[in-house]
Design a protein around this motif. Sequence first.
Motif, PDB file in Angstrom:
ATOM      1  N   LEU A  51      21.556  -8.982 -11.304  1.00 35.01           N
ATOM      2  CA  LEU A  51      20.658  -8.150 -10.508  1.00 35.01           C
ATOM      3  C   LEU A  51      21.284  -7.719  -9.180  1.00 35.01           C
ATOM      4  O   LEU A  51      20.997  -6.633  -8.681  1.00 35.01           O
ATOM      5  CB  LEU A  51      19.340  -8.875 -10.281  1.00 35.01           C
ATOM      6  CG  LEU A  51      18.523  -9.127 -11.549  1.00 35.01           C
ATOM      7  CD1 LEU A  51      17.275  -9.939 -11.232  1.00 35.01           C
ATOM      8  CD2 LEU A  51      18.162  -7.828 -12.241  1.00 35.01           C
ATOM      9  N   GLY A  52      22.129  -8.550  -8.605  1.00 33.90           N
ATOM     10  CA  GLY A  52      22.805  -8.171  -7.360  1.00 33.90           C
ATOM     11  C   GLY A  52      23.756  -7.012  -7.575  1.00 33.90           C
ATOM     12  O   GLY A  52      23.750  -6.030  -6.817  1.00 33.90           O
ATOM     13  N   VAL A  53      24.571  -7.107  -8.600  1.00 33.03           N
ATOM     14  CA  VAL A  53      25.493  -6.006  -8.921  1.00 33.03           C
ATOM     15  C   VAL A  53      24.702  -4.773  -9.348  1.00 33.03           C
ATOM     16  O   VAL A  53      25.023  -3.646  -8.952  1.00 33.03           O
ATOM     17  CB  VAL A  53      26.494  -6.441 -10.014  1.00 33.03           C
ATOM     18  CG1 VAL A  53      27.272  -5.257 -10.548  1.00 33.03           C
ATOM     19  CG2 VAL A  53      27.432  -7.504  -9.484  1.00 33.03           C
ATOM     20  N   GLY A  54      23.645  -4.992 -10.120  1.00 33.69           N
ATOM     21  CA  GLY A  54      22.820  -3.867 -10.562  1.00 33.69           C
ATOM     22  C   GLY A  54      22.158  -3.137  -9.400  1.00 33.69           C
ATOM     23  O   GLY A  54      22.082  -1.908  -9.388  1.00 33.69           O
ATOM     24  N   THR A  55      21.693  -3.884  -8.419  1.00 33.80           N
ATOM     25  CA  THR A  55      21.065  -3.258  -7.251  1.00 33.80           C
ATOM     26  C   THR A  55      22.095  -2.474  -6.445  1.00 33.80           C
ATOM     27  O   THR A  55      21.815  -1.357  -5.975  1.00 33.80           O
ATOM     28  CB  THR A  55      20.381  -4.320  -6.379  1.00 33.80           C
ATOM     29  OG1 THR A  55      19.418  -5.014  -7.179  1.00 33.80           O
ATOM     30  CG2 THR A  55      19.694  -3.701  -5.192  1.00 33.80           C
ATOM     31  N   ALA A  56      23.285  -3.025  -6.281  1.00 35.72           N
ATOM     32  CA  ALA A  56      24.341  -2.307  -5.558  1.00 35.72           C
ATOM     33  C   ALA A  56      24.736  -1.030  -6.298  1.00 35.72           C
ATOM     34  O   ALA A  56      24.909   0.031  -5.682  1.00 35.72           O
ATOM     35  CB  ALA A  56      25.558  -3.205  -5.364  1.00 35.72           C
ATOM     36  N   VAL A  57      24.874  -1.113  -7.607  1.00 36.83           N
ATOM     37  CA  VAL A  57      25.222   0.066  -8.408  1.00 36.83           C
ATOM     38  C   VAL A  57      24.094   1.090  -8.362  1.00 36.83           C
ATOM     39  O   VAL A  57      24.347   2.296  -8.260  1.00 36.83           O
ATOM     40  CB  VAL A  57      25.553  -0.342  -9.858  1.00 36.83           C
ATOM     41  CG1 VAL A  57      25.625   0.864 -10.773  1.00 36.83           C
ATOM     42  CG2 VAL A  57      26.857  -1.113  -9.896  1.00 36.83           C
TER      43      VAL A  57
END
Length: 111
Positions: A51-57
Amino acid sequence: MVATLQVYLFLAFYLAIFALSVWALVDLLRRPAAAFPSAGKRTKNFWGAILGVGTAVAFMAIPPPLGLGFLSFLGLLAAVGAIVYLVDVRPAVAPYSRRRGPRGPSSPGGW
């Protein structure tokens, strides 16, 4: 006129993906780590990375007036990660992460 409408729809679509990703990430941060293995799901760290990488993307995919405007094709993968968390993991983890205070229905005083 049509091109302007398309730009606004594109912006609204990626803002919705970003909002969904932020919602899933905030919900994840509020859950205790022990609830995930108890529910038979992957660890909190695993979902935090997804979710952290997804939010940044998702933020990078927002068009230029508000975001960076690149990696827009990966914004859909960010949406998939957030949707899987919200639809599958969140309901499974919820019973293990409820707070039972002294005034809850199972308290001896029955307040």
